[in-house]
Write an enzyme that holds these catalytic residues in place. Structure first.
Site, PDB file in Angstrom:
ATOM      1  N   SER A 276      -3.570 -14.890  -7.404  1.00 25.96           N
ATOM      2  CA  SER A 276      -3.290 -15.806  -6.303  1.00 25.96           C
ATOM      3  C   SER A 276      -4.605 -16.257  -5.685  1.00 25.96           C
ATOM      4  O   SER A 276      -5.470 -15.444  -5.361  1.00 25.96           O
ATOM      5  CB  SER A 276      -2.388 -15.141  -5.262  1.00 25.96           C
ATOM      6  OG  SER A 276      -2.948 -13.931  -4.794  1.00 25.96           O
ATOM      7  N   LEU A 277      -4.744 -17.568  -5.516  1.00 21.77           N
ATOM      8  CA  LEU A 277      -5.997 -18.165  -5.050  1.00 21.77           C
ATOM      9  C   LEU A 277      -5.836 -18.871  -3.712  1.00 21.77           C
ATOM     10  O   LEU A 277      -6.640 -19.729  -3.356  1.00 21.77           O
ATOM     11  CB  LEU A 277      -6.516 -19.157  -6.099  1.00 21.77           C
ATOM     12  CG  LEU A 277      -6.730 -18.591  -7.506  1.00 21.77           C
ATOM     13  CD1 LEU A 277      -7.045 -19.713  -8.489  1.00 21.77           C
ATOM     14  CD2 LEU A 277      -7.840 -17.549  -7.500  1.00 21.77           C
TER      15      LEU A 277
ATOM     16  N   GLY B  91      -4.272 -22.402  -5.220  1.00 26.46           N
ATOM     17  CA  GLY B  91      -3.195 -22.250  -6.191  1.00 26.46           C
ATOM     18  C   GLY B  91      -3.183 -20.885  -6.849  1.00 26.46           C
ATOM     19  O   GLY B  91      -3.239 -19.861  -6.171  1.00 26.46           O
TER      20      GLY B  91
ATOM     21  N   SER C  72       0.845  -1.198   0.000  1.00 25.11           N
ATOM     22  CA  SER C  72       0.000   0.000   0.000  1.00 25.11           C
ATOM     23  C   SER C  72       0.876   1.243   0.000  1.00 25.11           C
ATOM     24  O   SER C  72       2.043   1.195   0.397  1.00 25.11           O
ATOM     25  CB  SER C  72      -0.910   0.002   1.229  1.00 25.11           C
ATOM     26  OG  SER C  72      -0.139  -0.069   2.420  1.00 25.11           O
TER      27      SER C  72
ATOM     28  N   ASP D  40       3.748 -12.095  -0.560  1.00 19.67           N
ATOM     29  CA  ASP D  40       5.051 -11.466  -0.806  1.00 19.67           C
ATOM     30  C   ASP D  40       6.076 -12.505  -1.239  1.00 19.67           C
ATOM     31  O   ASP D  40       6.906 -12.254  -2.132  1.00 19.67           O
ATOM     32  CB  ASP D  40       5.543 -10.755   0.457  1.00 19.67           C
ATOM     33  CG  ASP D  40       4.656  -9.585   0.845  1.00 19.67           C
ATOM     34  OD1 ASP D  40       4.132  -8.926  -0.065  1.00 19.67           O
ATOM     35  OD2 ASP D  40       4.487  -9.340   2.047  1.00 19.67           O
TER      36      ASP D  40
ATOM     37  N   SER E 160       1.054 -20.144   9.474  1.00 19.78           N
ATOM     38  CA  SER E 160       0.753 -18.723   9.364  1.00 19.78           C
ATOM     39  C   SER E 160       0.699 -18.348   7.889  1.00 19.78           C
ATOM     40  O   SER E 160       1.548 -18.793   7.103  1.00 19.78           O
ATOM     41  CB  SER E 160       1.817 -17.880  10.067  1.00 19.78           C
ATOM     42  OG  SER E 160       1.642 -16.502   9.768  1.00 19.78           O
TER      43      SER E 160
ATOM     44  N   GLY F 158       4.420 -17.204  12.499  1.00 19.75           N
ATOM     45  CA  GLY F 158       4.422 -15.746  12.603  1.00 19.75           C
ATOM     46  C   GLY F 158       4.740 -15.059  11.295  1.00 19.75           C
ATOM     47  O   GLY F 158       4.155 -15.356  10.257  1.00 19.75           O
TER      48      GLY F 158
ATOM     49  N   THR G  59       5.754 -21.695   7.945  1.00 20.61           N
ATOM     50  CA  THR G  59       6.607 -21.096   8.972  1.00 20.61           C
ATOM     51  C   THR G  59       5.765 -20.257   9.930  1.00 20.61           C
ATOM     52  O   THR G  59       4.725 -19.725   9.548  1.00 20.61           O
ATOM     53  CB  THR G  59       7.698 -20.220   8.336  1.00 20.61           C
ATOM     54  OG1 THR G  59       7.086 -19.195   7.542  1.00 20.61           O
ATOM     55  CG2 THR G  59       8.610 -21.060   7.455  1.00 20.61           C
TER      56      THR G  59
END
Length: 206
Positions: free
Chosen positions: A115-116, A120, A31, A147, A141, A182, A180
């Site tokens: 991105s789904l 997938g 953002s 990203d 998580s 957090g 992984t």
């Protein structure tokens, strides 16, 4: 984040234009800070295109809409952001594919990767649509999964791999990030292992 005044955000554009040597790919992501105009990423894309490089965009809202059509190589919306771009609610897979193809055909970008999440990703280019499934993993998580996906796609493209394989590598990295805790991002060993899995599955189902 802090408010940026005009001299600060225009300074960022100046820095981007003066990079030497210039990178193959520039990722514009996240953002926009307060004080930065909604067309900032469109300006970024213009600079990157003029420098002969490729811009990859991952954002939402007005910043996403205003950047569409600015010569962006690849955009990575999620389903909500795809609806924002398409200007309509999207109810099913057929509507996902139609909206993604229409955006590419209308010149929003050269490649659109939707991105789904656990389902997938969807890849739309001028050549058509391809849908890829994500590997089944134990989720700890979901922070940073998107990203990680964008980063892995970019790294793979910079290595000279095909767009298709790069999207598969991105799916693997996004899935690895969910393993992984957090805010920890993906681990290379997990990403490489999952990539082999999704690549083999995509060959079998192609």
């Amino acid at each position: 984040g802090p408010n940026l005044d005009e001299s600060e955000w225009t300074g960022l554009l100046d820095e981007l234009a003066s990079l030497d040597p210039y990178p193959q790919y520039v990722v514009a992501s996240g953002s926009l800070p307060s004080g930065v105009p909604a067309d900032f990423y469109a300006r970024v894309a213009d600079i990157v295109r003029e420098m002969g490089a490729r811009c990859i965009l991952d954002t939402s809202g007005d910043a996403l809409r205003q950047a569409a059509g600015s010569g962006i190589f690849l955009m990575k919306p999620n389903l909500r952001e795809l609806s924002q771009l398409a200007g309509t609610d999207i109810a099913d897979e057929a509507e996902q594919e139609a909206a993604a193809l229409r955006l590419v055909e209308d010149g929003a970008c050269e490649a659109l990767v939707v991105s789904l999440g656990a389902s997938g990703a969807l890849l739309a280019t001028a050549a058509g649509i391809e849908r890829f499934t994500a590997p089944s993993v134990s989720v700890r998580s979901r922070t940073g999964a998107g990203d990680s996906m964008v980063a892995a796609i970019t790294v793979s493209l910079a290595r000279g791999n095909s767009l298709r394989d790069s999207v598969l590598f991105g799916i693997a990295a996004g899935s690895a990030a969910t393993m992984t805790p957090g805010t920890e991002l993906c681990r290379l060993s997990d990403t490489d292992r999952l990539f082999e899995r999704v690549r083999l599955k995509s060959i079998v189902t192609a």
